[in-house]
Design an enzyme around this catalytic site. Structure first.
Site, mmCIF file in Angstrom:
data_model
loop_
_atom_site.group_PDB
_atom_site.id
_atom_site.type_symbol
_atom_site.label_atom_id
_atom_site.label_comp_id
_atom_site.label_asym_id
_atom_site.label_seq_id
_atom_site.Cartn_x
_atom_site.Cartn_y
_atom_site.Cartn_z
ATOM 1 N N GLU A 83 0.815 -1.211 0.000
ATOM 2 C CA GLU A 83 0.000 0.000 0.000
ATOM 3 C C GLU A 83 0.850 1.263 0.000
ATOM 4 O O GLU A 83 0.501 2.256 -0.641
ATOM 5 C CB GLU A 83 -0.958 0.005 1.200
ATOM 6 C CG GLU A 83 -2.072 -1.020 1.109
ATOM 7 C CD GLU A 83 -2.931 -0.857 -0.137
ATOM 8 O OE1 GLU A 83 -2.993 0.259 -0.693
ATOM 9 O OE2 GLU A 83 -3.531 -1.852 -0.568
ATOM 10 N N ASP A 116 -9.609 6.330 -2.619
ATOM 11 C CA ASP A 116 -8.404 6.758 -3.328
ATOM 12 C C ASP A 116 -8.816 7.401 -4.650
ATOM 13 O O ASP A 116 -10.000 7.636 -4.888
ATOM 14 C CB ASP A 116 -7.482 5.560 -3.560
ATOM 15 C CG ASP A 116 -8.035 4.651 -4.642
ATOM 16 O OD1 ASP A 116 -9.255 4.609 -4.822
ATOM 17 O OD2 ASP A 116 -7.240 3.968 -5.310
ATOM 18 N N TYR A 147 -6.599 6.585 3.814
ATOM 19 C CA TYR A 147 -6.726 5.561 2.791
ATOM 20 C C TYR A 147 -5.983 4.284 3.196
ATOM 21 O O TYR A 147 -6.551 3.183 3.175
ATOM 22 C CB TYR A 147 -6.197 6.037 1.425
ATOM 23 C CG TYR A 147 -5.963 4.822 0.560
ATOM 24 C CD1 TYR A 147 -7.037 4.157 -0.002
ATOM 25 C CD2 TYR A 147 -4.687 4.255 0.458
ATOM 26 C CE1 TYR A 147 -6.857 2.980 -0.692
ATOM 27 C CE2 TYR A 147 -4.501 3.074 -0.227
ATOM 28 C CZ TYR A 147 -5.586 2.444 -0.804
ATOM 29 O OH TYR A 147 -5.404 1.257 -1.444
#
Length: 368
Positions: free
Chosen positions: A59, A160, A142
């Site tokens: 991520e 996102d 996020y």
DNA sequence: AACGCGGGGGT
DNA sequence: ACCCCAGCGTT
């Protein structure tokens, strides 16, 4: 149903704080996306694991970075640092070196910082929910939502760039995605439209759908399973959604790199200020217009200018006019401002892409 | 709330 | 030339 939401309830509390509620629920939305995902998803390594550590790595790498660009870096990282302790024990320059070329290097610095926090203060116990995850440096709303839902099945909606685009088009949300007010509206709608179960699969689905189908330019509406209720398609607005209120301005800068070298040695300096490429290495830099630049006499005394190589380097917010001034010297003395290193060791230092390119094209005969 | 932060790829 | 990308931290 017409997915354009027509009214927003706004109210002022006595504190004068501003609250926004927007309600727009489509119960088929998530189900259709999950179905689309099962038929169209890419096979990606971080989808094969429940390891919060590996999901975290993926991520961070994928922040503002496309899958194709980030994938080789992910593979390098999990191979070099299989667990959080391996990453925590590494020197920051090693981490930055592995990140070299990917950009937004604060991600690497924060990743390393947080790995030490997890390894040392949390005894390697990875944070297990949104509230704990978001405390990590480099982990915002996020990323905390993504890890929480992917690794721990927590009910959080990821928001996102992909999700902003899909929601704005499908539900017809014309509020800008880069203001506090707009973000609140999107957060509400994203959360409202979570499915009852399979939150993690849904979150993957909506992002993958945004990346592959509901693309920024030339979305594949002809083969889209959501056309019947898509507000943007039915109102001919796919081109203009989502809406951003700010535009970027590009600053121009002039970099003179002094490539001062002898047969075996060369000077480097570390960028320590809060600027681009923090904590990475470069040749001694003099930032001023090319025309007025001349290197300090004491540095180049007894040397000759062998080459002068000009390159322009484009960043998102800056245009860099770069000149590499290559000076050859019989012997390089020590200098308190710079690190004198062997040229063959240059490849141990994390450098910006522009410097990497220069080294590869001009110093590769030194067997790096 | 506004700004700074990389590099690559698409149109 | 401009836009976008599995955003975040700082001021």
């Amino acid at each position: 149903m017409d997915c354009k939401y027509n009214f927003i309830y706004e109210s002022h509390k006595a504190t004068a704080e501003f609250f926004i509620f927007a309600s727009m629920i489509d119960y088929d939305f998530s189900l259709k996306l999950i179905k689309w995902y099962s038929e169209n998803k890419r096979d990606l390594p971080w989808r094969e694991t429940k390891s919060p550590y590996k999901i975290w790595i993926s991520e961070i790498i994928l922040q503002q970075t496309k899958v194709d660009q980030g994938l080789p870096y992910y593979l390098k990282f999990v191979k070099k640092f299989p667990n959080v302790h391996d990453l925590a024990k590494a020197n920051e320059n090693i981490v930055l070196k592995l990140w070299q070329g990917l950009g937004y290097y604060s991600r690497a610095r924060n990743l390393h910082y947080s790995s030490k926090y997890i390894s040392e203060s949390l005894n390697g116990e990875f944070p297990k929910n949104y509230v704990e995850l978001i405390k990590l440096k480099g982990v915002g709303k996020y990323t905390a939502s993504a890890i929480a839902s992917f690794a721990f099945n927590e009910k959080k909606a990821v928001l996102d760039g992909n999700v902003f685009r899909v929601l704005s088009r499908y539900f017809g949300i014309e509020d800008p995605i880069d203001t506090t007010r707009g973000v609140k509206i999107f957060e509400n709608i994203a959360f409202e439209n979570l499915p009852k179960k399979n939150i993690n699969t849904y979150n993957q689905s909506v992002m993958e759908f945004g990346a592959l189908q509901c693309r920024p330019i030339n979305p594949l509406c002809n083969s889209c399973p959501l056309t019947s209720n898509c507000w943007a398609l039915n109102n001919n607005k796919t081109v203009s959604l989502p809406i951003k209120s700010k535009k970027i301005i590009k600053k121009e800068r002039f970099f003179n790199f002094l490539v001062l070298k002898s047969e075996k040695f060369i000077f480097l300096e570390k960028r320590i200020k809060n600027d681009i490429w923090k904590n990475m290495y470069q040749f001694p830099l003099f930032e001023e217009p090319i025309e007025s630049f001349s290197p300090p006499e004491e540095l180049i005394k007894g040397s000759i200018l062998s080459r002068k190589i000009e390159v322009t380097h484009l960043l998102t917010h800056q245009k860099l006019n770069v000149v590499f001034w290559e000076y050859e010297k019989k012997k390089l003395f020590l200098n308190k401002k710079y690190e004198k290193i062997e040229i063959k060791n240059l490849n141990k230092y994390a450098v910006p892409k522009i410097v990497e390119n220069y080294i590869n094209q001009n110093l590769s005969n030194h067997r790096l």
